[in-house]
Design a protein around this motif. Structure first.
Motif, PDB file in Angstrom:
ATOM      1  N   ILE A  49      98.913   0.639  39.717  1.00  0.00           N
ATOM      2  CA  ILE A  49      99.235  -0.700  39.251  1.00  0.00           C
ATOM      3  C   ILE A  49      98.494  -2.131  39.664  1.00  0.00           C
ATOM      4  N   ASP A  50      98.055  -2.473  40.332  1.00  0.00           N
ATOM      5  CA  ASP A  50      96.696  -3.102  40.719  1.00  0.00           C
ATOM      6  C   ASP A  50      95.784  -3.242  39.503  1.00  0.00           C
ATOM      7  N   HIS A  51      95.618  -2.166  39.411  1.00  0.00           N
ATOM      8  CA  HIS A  51      94.275  -2.284  38.719  1.00  0.00           C
ATOM      9  C   HIS A  51      94.736  -2.331  37.020  1.00  0.00           C
ATOM     10  N   ALA A  52      95.731  -1.233  36.986  1.00  0.00           N
ATOM     11  CA  ALA A  52      95.766  -1.315  35.043  1.00  0.00           C
ATOM     12  C   ALA A  52      97.194  -2.154  35.334  1.00  0.00           C
ATOM     13  N   GLY A  53      98.181  -2.626  35.526  1.00  0.00           N
ATOM     14  CA  GLY A  53      98.519  -3.648  35.707  1.00  0.00           C
ATOM     15  C   GLY A  53      99.957  -2.770  35.669  1.00  0.00           C
ATOM     16  N   PHE A  54     101.155  -3.754  36.308  1.00  0.00           N
ATOM     17  CA  PHE A  54     102.660  -3.022  36.533  1.00  0.00           C
ATOM     18  C   PHE A  54     102.630  -2.209  35.290  1.00  0.00           C
ATOM     19  N   ASP A  55     102.847  -3.149  33.835  1.00  0.00           N
ATOM     20  CA  ASP A  55     103.609  -2.512  32.553  1.00  0.00           C
ATOM     21  C   ASP A  55     102.859  -1.579  31.925  1.00  0.00           C
ATOM     22  N   LEU A  56     101.696  -0.931  31.836  1.00  0.00           N
ATOM     23  CA  LEU A  56     101.331   0.359  31.363  1.00  0.00           C
ATOM     24  C   LEU A  56     101.805   0.963  32.516  1.00  0.00           C
ATOM     25  N   VAL A  57     102.210   0.952  33.754  1.00  0.00           N
ATOM     26  CA  VAL A  57     102.815   1.621  34.720  1.00  0.00           C
ATOM     27  C   VAL A  57     103.644   2.294  34.596  1.00  0.00           C
ATOM     28  N   CYS A  58     104.585   1.145  34.462  1.00  0.00           N
ATOM     29  CA  CYS A  58     106.731   1.109  34.502  1.00  0.00           C
ATOM     30  C   CYS A  58     106.546   2.404  32.966  1.00  0.00           C
ATOM     31  N   ARG A  59     105.234   1.264  31.867  1.00  0.00           N
ATOM     32  CA  ARG A  59     106.128   2.089  30.507  1.00  0.00           C
ATOM     33  C   ARG A  59     105.720   3.756  30.722  1.00  0.00           C
ATOM     34  N   ARG A  60     104.631   4.103  31.409  1.00  0.00           N
ATOM     35  CA  ARG A  60     104.318   5.692  31.627  1.00  0.00           C
ATOM     36  C   ARG A  60     105.971   6.111  32.318  1.00  0.00           C
ATOM     37  N   MET A  61     105.849   5.806  33.260  1.00  0.00           N
ATOM     38  CA  MET A  61     107.124   6.429  34.470  1.00  0.00           C
ATOM     39  C   MET A  61     107.910   6.825  33.522  1.00  0.00           C
ATOM     40  N   ALA A  62     108.469   5.684  32.431  1.00  0.00           N
ATOM     41  CA  ALA A  62     109.717   5.596  31.668  1.00  0.00           C
ATOM     42  C   ALA A  62     110.241   7.086  30.947  1.00  0.00           C
ATOM     43  N   SER A  63     109.161   7.689  30.886  1.00  0.00           N
ATOM     44  CA  SER A  63     109.372   8.800  29.722  1.00  0.00           C
ATOM     45  C   SER A  63     108.423  10.545  30.258  1.00  0.00           C
ATOM     46  N   ALA A  64     108.121   9.942  31.817  1.00  0.00           N
ATOM     47  CA  ALA A  64     107.709  10.673  32.922  1.00  0.00           C
ATOM     48  C   ALA A  64     108.660  11.935  33.082  1.00  0.00           C
ATOM     49  N   ASP A  65     108.355  13.145  33.598  1.00  0.00           N
ATOM     50  CA  ASP A  65     108.844  14.477  34.410  1.00  0.00           C
ATOM     51  C   ASP A  65     109.614  13.485  35.660  1.00  0.00           C
ATOM     52  N   ALA A  66     110.751  13.208  35.507  1.00  0.00           N
ATOM     53  CA  ALA A  66     111.200  13.047  37.210  1.00  0.00           C
ATOM     54  C   ALA A  66     111.049  14.381  37.603  1.00  0.00           C
ATOM     55  N   CYS A  67     109.424  14.149  38.288  1.00  0.00           N
ATOM     56  CA  CYS A  67     108.918  15.465  39.774  1.00  0.00           C
ATOM     57  C   CYS A  67     109.143  14.475  40.671  1.00  0.00           C
ATOM     58  N   ASP A  68     108.780  13.482  40.938  1.00  0.00           N
ATOM     59  CA  ASP A  68     109.113  13.012  42.358  1.00  0.00           C
ATOM     60  C   ASP A  68     110.455  11.927  42.917  1.00  0.00           C
ATOM     61  N   GLN A  69     111.447  12.202  43.980  1.00  0.00           N
ATOM     62  CA  GLN A  69     111.747  11.622  44.532  1.00  0.00           C
ATOM     63  C   GLN A  69     111.884  10.346  44.321  1.00  0.00           C
ATOM     64  N   VAL A  70     110.582   9.925  45.285  1.00  0.00           N
ATOM     65  CA  VAL A  70     110.932   8.612  45.876  1.00  0.00           C
ATOM     66  C   VAL A  70     110.025   7.886  44.387  1.00  0.00           C
TER      67      VAL A  70
END
Length: 216
Positions: A149-170
């Protein structure tokens, strides 16, 4: 050479989140400095548990990652007393045991792991020599994601997470609002998980991933 010994869970989850190579870039390292288990690709292909938890495209990304990273030479390591000691310990699987034992001959390394049970079991063990070698050398999944997040930016990570597998509870909790997730809310959840893990694992976790970056 600074090496990053990386467990299967980190590969799979970051592949599912589509940020594995962003993680590598955030560490200012190259794929040739990543060390993975020799059985990783086979496990990704054959595990029924993994096929139920991850989408086929996520598994394929994970396999592509293994094609670019160097595998640990397990032939000699598996015969060492340290490997056998670790592998026979409750809470430490053979993969994590192999990753740890492989660090015996390395002076500059970090261990990237998503296995909290392993870290807790190691911290509670009497393997003082191993724990001394791994002093502030472990980097957990939540630390890696904050660093990306610090390196690539929160927006990019957030977009990727939104469409990702729910594979980790935290991670699912941190990004539970999908693209509407706020930066500070996600990082708060991740940091709390890091603090909770640190309380259980003593001095195994690195203070900050940025420390790893300054050593390159």
């Amino acid at each position: 050479m600074l090496l990053y010994f990386t467990d299967n869970d980190v590969i799979l989850k970051l592949a599912a989140y589509q940020i594995f190579w962003e993680m590598v870039a955030s560490l200012n390292t190259k794929d040739e400095n990543i060390r993975i288990l020799p059985t990783a690709a086979k496990v990704f292909s054959a595990s029924r548990k993994i096929s139920k938890q991850f989408k086929p495209i996520s598994i394929e990304r994970a396999k592509q990652i293994t094609d670019r990273c160097k595998t640990i030479d397990d032939y000699a390591i598996c015969s060492t007393p340290e490997y056998q000691m670790l592998a026979s310990t409750d809470g430490i699987d053979v993969g994590e045991a192999l990753l740890v034992a492989a660090t015996q001959t390395e002076e500059d390394f970090y261990l990237l792991t998503s296995d909290k049970r392993f870290l807790t079991s190691l911290a509670l063990s009497s393997f003082n020599d191993v724990k001394q070698r791994l002093y502030k050398k472990a980097i957990c999944l939540e630390q890696l994601i904050i660093h990306v997040i610090d390196h690539a930016g929160f927006d990019l990570v957030c977009r990727r997470m939104a469409s990702a597998d729910a594979c980790d509870q935290v991670i699912s909790e941190a990004f539970q609002l999908g693209k509407q997730t706020k930066h500070q809310d996600a990082v708060k959840v991740l940091n709390q998980a890091i603090q909770d893990l640190r309380a259980k694992t003593g001095d195994l976790l690195i203070d900050s991933v940025l420390v790893a970056q300054t050593k390159l």
